[in-house]
Write a protein that holds these residues in place. Structure first.
Motif, short mmCIF file in Angstrom:
data_model
loop_
_atom_site.label_atom_id
_atom_site.label_comp_id
_atom_site.label_asym_id
_atom_site.label_seq_id
_atom_site.Cartn_x
_atom_site.Cartn_y
_atom_site.Cartn_z
N SER A 99 0.85 -1.19 0.00
CA SER A 99 0.00 0.00 0.00
C SER A 99 0.88 1.24 0.00
CB SER A 99 -0.92 0.00 1.22
OG SER A 99 -1.92 0.99 1.10
N GLN A 100 0.26 2.39 -0.22
CA GLN A 100 0.92 3.70 -0.21
C GLN A 100 1.81 3.94 -1.42
OE1 GLN A 100 0.28 6.12 2.20
NE2 GLN A 100 -1.23 4.70 3.04
N GLU A 114 8.16 -8.28 -6.78
CA GLU A 114 9.37 -7.79 -7.43
C GLU A 114 9.28 -6.29 -7.70
OE1 GLU A 114 7.88 -10.57 -8.20
OE2 GLU A 114 9.40 -12.14 -7.97
N ASP A 115 8.09 -5.81 -8.09
CA ASP A 115 7.91 -4.37 -8.30
C ASP A 115 8.19 -3.60 -7.02
OD1 ASP A 115 7.01 -4.64 -10.98
OD2 ASP A 115 4.95 -4.97 -10.32
N VAL A 116 7.63 -4.07 -5.92
CA VAL A 116 7.81 -3.38 -4.63
C VAL A 116 9.27 -3.40 -4.21
CG1 VAL A 116 7.19 -3.43 -2.19
CG2 VAL A 116 5.44 -3.85 -3.92
N HIS A 146 5.71 1.67 -2.66
CA HIS A 146 4.84 0.88 -1.79
C HIS A 146 5.56 0.51 -0.49
CE1 HIS A 146 2.51 0.17 -5.52
NE2 HIS A 146 1.50 0.04 -4.68
N ASN A 147 4.76 0.26 0.52
CA ASN A 147 5.26 -0.26 1.78
C ASN A 147 4.71 -1.66 1.97
OD1 ASN A 147 6.55 -0.39 4.23
ND2 ASN A 147 5.23 1.09 5.28
N GLU A 148 5.51 -2.53 2.59
CA GLU A 148 5.01 -3.84 2.99
C GLU A 148 4.17 -3.62 4.25
OE1 GLU A 148 7.74 -7.02 3.51
OE2 GLU A 148 8.68 -6.76 1.54
#
Length: 254
Positions: free
Chosen positions: A118-119, A128-130, A137-139
Motif C-alpha cells: 500500500s501507499q 518484485e515491483d515493490v 509501496h510499503n510492505e
C-alpha cells in the motif's frame, strides 16, 4: 501487565533483537509478549525473503514502465474493502511483513490478518515491483479486529513494542522504502489515537521517531505464498505458533 521493556542492543554482525525497544505503560493481554527475533541477515537493499529475479530484469530489460497517472490515481485511492460486520480495519508497516503479521496474529481480539502492499504509485504491484524501490509501496499488514475485544490503542502498543520506529526505511539489515515504519488510519478516531500515541512514545526515546501517520490507501494483497508465511513454516517448514497470547520468540527467515 507486561514487565518493563528496555532498549535492545544491536551488533553489526546480526540483526537479532533480544528484547523489545522500550517501556510500555499501557496494559496488554496478560499472556502476550511482542518479542520479535529476526534471524541474522546479510546487508542488502532488499531482504532475504526476495525470490530470485531474472538477471535481464535486474538490468532493466522487460521491466514494467513507470507508473502512469491512471495507475497512481487508483493506487492512491482509499481502501474500499469492507471488514466483517462489527469489525474494524487497521494497517501497519514495520519492516518485513512476515514477522509483523505473526505478531498481530497472536493478539487476542484480532480476527484476521493479511500482508500486502500500500501507499505506492503502481496499480496491482508484484513483490518484485515493490522490492525494486521504484513504486513507493510499503510492505503492510492489514489487521481486522473486534473493537469489543481489542482496542486500537492496544494495537498501537504492540506496534511500538516490536520494531524500531527511529530507523528510516530500515528494520535491522532489511533496507528499502518498503520497510518504513507507518500507521495508516481508516477513521478520524484512529488518526487522533495514532498521533497522540506517537507523541507519547517520542517522549520515551532519545532519537527522533520517523513513523509516518497517513490515511489508509488501496490495499493490494501480496502473493498467496506470503500470507501467514511464518505460521505455515516458511521455506524450511519450521512452523511458528499463531495462537492467541503466544509469547514464543518470532524468527523471520526466508
Amino acid at each position: 501487565m507486561l514487565p518493563s521493556l528496555t532498549l535492545a542492543t544491536f551488533s553489526s554482525s546480526s540483526s537479532i533483537i533480544s528484547k523489545p525497544f522500550f517501556s510500555l505503560s499501557t496494559k496488554l493481554p496478560h499472556s502476550f509478549s511482542p518479542l520479535y527475533l529476526p534471524f541474522p541477515q546479510t546487508k542488502r537493499s532488499i531482504s532475504l525473503h526476495t525470490r530470485p529475479m531474472n538477471i535481464l530484469k535486474n538490468l532493466g530489460f522487460g521491466a514494467k514502465p513507470a507508473p502512469s497517472m491512471e495507475d497512481s490515481s487508483i493506487a492512491q485511492g482509499p481502501d474500499e474493502d469492507v471488514p466483517a460486520p462489527g469489525q474494524q480495519f487497521a494497517q501497519f508497516g514495520a519492516g518485513c511483513f512476515w514477522g509483523v503479521e505473526l505478531t498481530f496474529q497472536r493478539v487476542p481480539g484480532v480476527t484476521k490478518t493479511e500482508v500486502g502492499y500500500s501507499q505506492g504509485l503502481l496499480h496491482n504491484p508484484s513483490y518484485e515491483d515493490v522490492c525494486s524501490g521504484t513504486t513507493n509501496h510499503n510492505e503492510v499488514v492489514r489487521v481486522q479486529y473486534d473493537p469489543k475485544e481489542c482496542s486500537f490503542d492496544t494495537l498501537l502498543d504492540v506496534f511500538w513494542a516490536f520494531h524500531d520506529p527511529t530507523t528510516l526505511n530500515r528494520q535491522g539489515n532489511d533496507v528499502g522504502t518498503q520497510y518504513r515504519s507507518g500507521i495508516y488510519f481508516y477513521t478520524p478516531e484512529q488518526e487522533t489515537a495514532a498521533r497522540e500515541s506517537l507523541e507519547k512514545q517520542q517522549k520515551l526515546l532519545n532519537r527522533k521517531i520517523v513513523t509516518e501517520v497517513l490515511p489508509a490507501k488501496k490495499f493490494y494483497p501480496a502473493e498467496e505464498y506470503h500470507q501467514q508465511y511464518l505460521a505455515k513454516g516458511g521455506r524450511f517448514g519450521f512452523k511458528q505458533s499463531a495462537e492467541k497470547g503466544c509469547n514464543d520468540p518470532i524468527r523471520c527467515y526466508g
